[in-house]
Enzyme design. Sequence first.
Site, PDB file in Angstrom:
ATOM      1  N   HIS A 160       0.854  -1.186   0.000  1.00 55.22           N
ATOM      2  CA  HIS A 160       0.000   0.000   0.000  1.00 55.22           C
ATOM      3  C   HIS A 160       0.892   1.238   0.000  1.00 55.22           C
ATOM      4  O   HIS A 160       1.544   1.538   0.993  1.00 55.22           O
ATOM      5  CB  HIS A 160      -0.924  -0.020   1.222  1.00 55.22           C
ATOM      6  CG  HIS A 160      -1.934  -1.124   1.165  1.00 55.22           C
ATOM      7  ND1 HIS A 160      -2.333  -1.828   2.270  1.00 55.22           N
ATOM      8  CD2 HIS A 160      -2.610  -1.640   0.107  1.00 55.22           C
ATOM      9  CE1 HIS A 160      -3.228  -2.738   1.899  1.00 55.22           C
ATOM     10  NE2 HIS A 160      -3.416  -2.637   0.590  1.00 55.22           N
ATOM     11  N   GLU A 215       1.355   3.856   2.790  1.00 58.10           N
ATOM     12  CA  GLU A 215       1.844   3.427   4.097  1.00 58.10           C
ATOM     13  C   GLU A 215       3.364   3.518   4.169  1.00 58.10           C
ATOM     14  O   GLU A 215       4.087   2.536   4.274  1.00 58.10           O
ATOM     15  CB  GLU A 215       1.336   2.001   4.385  1.00 58.10           C
ATOM     16  CG  GLU A 215      -0.178   1.979   4.510  1.00 58.10           C
ATOM     17  CD  GLU A 215      -0.805   0.595   4.456  1.00 58.10           C
ATOM     18  OE1 GLU A 215      -2.048   0.511   4.487  1.00 58.10           O
ATOM     19  OE2 GLU A 215      -0.065  -0.401   4.391  1.00 58.10           O
ATOM     20  N   GLU A 267       1.282  -4.268  11.371  1.00 57.26           N
ATOM     21  CA  GLU A 267       0.705  -2.932  11.216  1.00 57.26           C
ATOM     22  C   GLU A 267       1.412  -1.952  12.140  1.00 57.26           C
ATOM     23  O   GLU A 267       1.527  -2.193  13.340  1.00 57.26           O
ATOM     24  CB  GLU A 267      -0.787  -2.954  11.589  1.00 57.26           C
ATOM     25  CG  GLU A 267      -1.638  -3.889  10.739  1.00 57.26           C
ATOM     26  CD  GLU A 267      -2.070  -3.260   9.424  1.00 57.26           C
ATOM     27  OE1 GLU A 267      -1.700  -2.092   9.159  1.00 57.26           O
ATOM     28  OE2 GLU A 267      -2.786  -3.941   8.663  1.00 57.26           O
TER      29      GLU A 267
HETATM   30 ZN   LIG Z   1      -1.903  -1.702   4.283  1.00 56.95          ZN
END
Ligand SMILES: [Zn+2]
Length: 1120
Positions: free
Chosen positions: A803, A806, A985
């Site tokens: 992504h 990010e 994350e």
């Molecule tokens: Zn992501």
Amino acid sequence: MAEQEASGLQVLLHTLQSSSDRESILTILQLLGDLLSVGTDRRIRYMISKGGSEALLRTLVDAARTASPDYVILLPLFRLLAKVGLRDKKFGQKALELEALDVTLILARKNLCHSQNLLHCLWALRVFASSVTTAAMLGINGAMELLLKVITPYTQKHTRVIRAAAEVLAALLKSKSNSRRAVNRSYVPILIRLNQDWHSHDTANSFVLIRLALLLCLKHIAKLRSGREAFLAAQGMEILYSTIQNCLDDQSLEPVISIALQILRQCYPKSPLPLVTTSSAYSFPVPGIVTSETPRVLTEEDYEDDGEEEEDKDSDSEDVKEEDDDLETDVNKLSSKPGLDRPEEELVQYKAMCLELSCSFEELESKPGDDLNSDETEYANHRHIPTAASPKGLCLNKDRISGGQEKEVPVQNSLLSRVKMGRSSIHLTSKRGPGMNSYRNVHPNGPGIGSSGNDVSDIQASFREDAWDMDVISCPRISASFSNSTNRETAEFIDRLLQTHLKPMVFHDPYLYMAKARRTRSVADFTRMAFPDFWGHCPPLSAQPMLQRKCGVQRIKILEDVRRLIQPNDIINKVVFSLDEPWPLQDTASDCLQFFSVFESGNLRKAIQVREFEYDLLVNADVNSTQHQQWFYFKVSGMKAAVPYRFNIINCEKPNSQFNYGMQLTLYSVKEALLGRPTWVRTGYDICYYKNHYRQRTAVMGAASGKCCYTLTFAVTFPHAKDVCYLAYHYPYTYSALMTHLDILEKSVNRKQVYFRQEVLCQTLGGNSCPLVTVTAMPESNSADHLEQFRQRPYQVITARVHPGESNASWVMKGTLEFLVSSDPVARLLRENFIFKIIPMLNPDGVINGNHRCSLRGEDLNRQWLSPSAHLQPTIYHAKGLLHYLGSIGRSPMVFCDFHGHSQKKNVFLYGCSVKETLWQAEATVGTSNLLEDVSYRTLPKILDKLAPAFTMSSCSFLVEKSRASTARVVVWREMGVSRSYTMESSYCGCNQGPYQGLQFGTSELEEMGAMFCLGLLILELKSGSCSHQLLTRAAALLNAEEESLDFYLQSRGSSSSSIASELDDEPPCLEEIEYGTDSSSDQEVSFSELDQQIQECAFHKDEGEEEEEGTGQGRKAIP
Ligand SMILES: [Zn+2]
């Protein structure tokens, strides 16, 4: 006892309905009243279950239908009815069926001049109206006309009755059919005037509750489009705006202001975003893309999304949305392993990416015990190379306090010394006030640069000396051939600049960056670089605290927005930057800010100067997409000193953001960089994130519907006048930065010790190379034994940045890579025991072109792992192919982890996969007891929880969601059988636990997490049964020597002692409402206790006669 009570109650209820004897009825009512006035709600609910509601309603109907109703019976009966009815969800329906609505309305009409009786009727109506169906029926029968007769302009008489009437009316207007009737009968201007009248006369705030009820009436009506139109036509915006202006700071009016603001926001006319099209300004011809939608002229209807024509739904019906619906409950899907997604012979191509398995290392002499410490002498001359035995070496920072003498300040210590402690150099500086210069906090020893501008003149002087052209500095051309003179001058200029101002920065080289950037291929053919990427970033000495949100700041911002509509005299509305309109738009002579974003990872589509110091900004959708606006990165220049500029990014997409919970954006000042502080810092104050009045058209199944937009608003006071600054959603990390970094890393390693190979996984759609990195230790020699040990090392596979928005994932990856090649003893052990396969950027095209989420095809690549195509999703196809290949030769990785960034939560945490936990959570009927599951997927997160300051187990989850079936984590787990397959994350914001609690992440904290992740892999191996004796001994020596606390890991090997920390709550609801389309639950309407209290007070005062009134100040009480 209970049975006796039950029978007693039933007898009472039965007698009440059947008796015609006045005295017995009164006695029973008295008894029931006494019974229910003490104890808890349980008694009332018990009575309801025994038919109490019906009994009371029947008694009411009988008593009311006599020629001259007996109020001695009716009044206590009404009080009981209200009390019981509030707790009976079916009360409205029962009242309707037993015809109690009509008789109550008739009684109310008869008693218009008899306030005590009327008040009692209103309480009953209030309870009946809590069911929307009943409310609609009351509306049909003329209840609203009746109530409007009772609600008068300001008076000090009968205010109890007026309040009750206004509250009944508000309850009735929750029904859309009633609201429609109210609009048709022109009640809107009447209600606006009534509210205005009460507001202006009630200077002592004695009747706040009446005003609140009137506003609630308007709020419910404003849910209809016709209601909003009527409100606007009656000058509602202007009137309401001016009524609340003078009382914004009055605490006692908090609920009034809150509802008024909701009405203003709701009635603000919806409008399309000021963009020619919602499709990205960039489009790129890629295979398999249907050309975007045909433009259509939009009408107001397209921006309506409230579905107002639907029938009234009874609000009692509860359809709580099952959050667990998304969980995969199909045991076959959870536990069976699908076949290969491609012909097996295709896997052979990946053999070439695993040369370590076939290389014979002939250049190595078969002489174990060679001098392994030659790296320092050999590479010391290279200026990028860290020279100390630390994961990242030393970052050279001049300590300016020591009289100009340069002193090396170690920023990082050995990794083990930082376990769960965080960076040793972290020292919390005191909380900064808004508007203060971020750099003061970040560089406590810097030459006092303040927002006051005291020292700015010195700095200006130093710049004048050099006569820098700031614009040239900020955007060096990167044209490959310096053919024309301008380019040559620029090149020479850059040279001079670098020679005079650049200080050596670890793992960065502007010249190399420039060379890499030239080869990076972008959709828009970027010809400029952003200065921060080119020049480099040196992390600040300390982490920055989260921003303390000022109470009421969102309210102020929203009122400023509303003022655009009703006081437009200072509105400029001038487009000053746009990717869609012919360039250049800006006259540099004007006073306004200048914007630019056409560089790598840049994202700003349009800038509109709204007021002198306020700009609306629109970010670009992902290439070949109409959505995913969140990431931004742009240049701004031409600023004045010490002026707070307000910026509003008005086309954000997500419904909430960490910007509401302490997160700040990032800023890089070119002047600061030239002064020796090349640093991205957190900046901005008065930050809020809320839904606005813009609607974005989305093509859903051919029909257009208006999607809501959100505003991110922030104020920035720039550190210098006439500076060039860059603002970004998060610390940028470009593709060219990665390529530069990999080259420098490769050059930095001691080739006798470190096996570092950089190769191309594949080409992207945009024509860029997706790098694949292999890191392990060189074999001790090319003896058969050593080669065997080398080739048998288990694999670890790490990927990141699928992504593009990010960028935090890239900083974590940077930390991982730097640590793995470092001379830290832990890193050496890791290299000697594993082969790391790393794909640091799975979506280079997205990163380059400033996307937030997608590839050039406008699709989320982390939803393509189930069946990726070599042509459409090459990086995913080949990443998966490599994993399949490793599986096919029996070498599936021990751990697979994909690094991501998280925009809604704090800390760092893992998502993993567990069949049992998923089935338990879904409360699936399948027996889970027979299912065997290796619980080792929990070990790594537990270890990281102990090691890494930023990591928390409490946010980890191991559930397999259907919507995530095509993510890397789930596919690698299910198809490759890797039980330790994770998504890691990292928050965009920071931590709310551990040593970094209350701090926002800087790049150092993110990089540290990357290193800690590696340490976690080592300890995971030590705890596993397969760990070799040799490794265990060496690790024990190392870990014990370094840090006693680490004994834990070795002693508790094999046991799973640590318990899971209790769940941390997700973000609490924001103090100030973020969405205005709220349901009744948040209204300040009558609660149980409040109506009870009214009744109680009335019963207490009833002997004082009819004209008894509320005392001053009572209106302030009982606002929930
Ligand atoms: Zn992501």
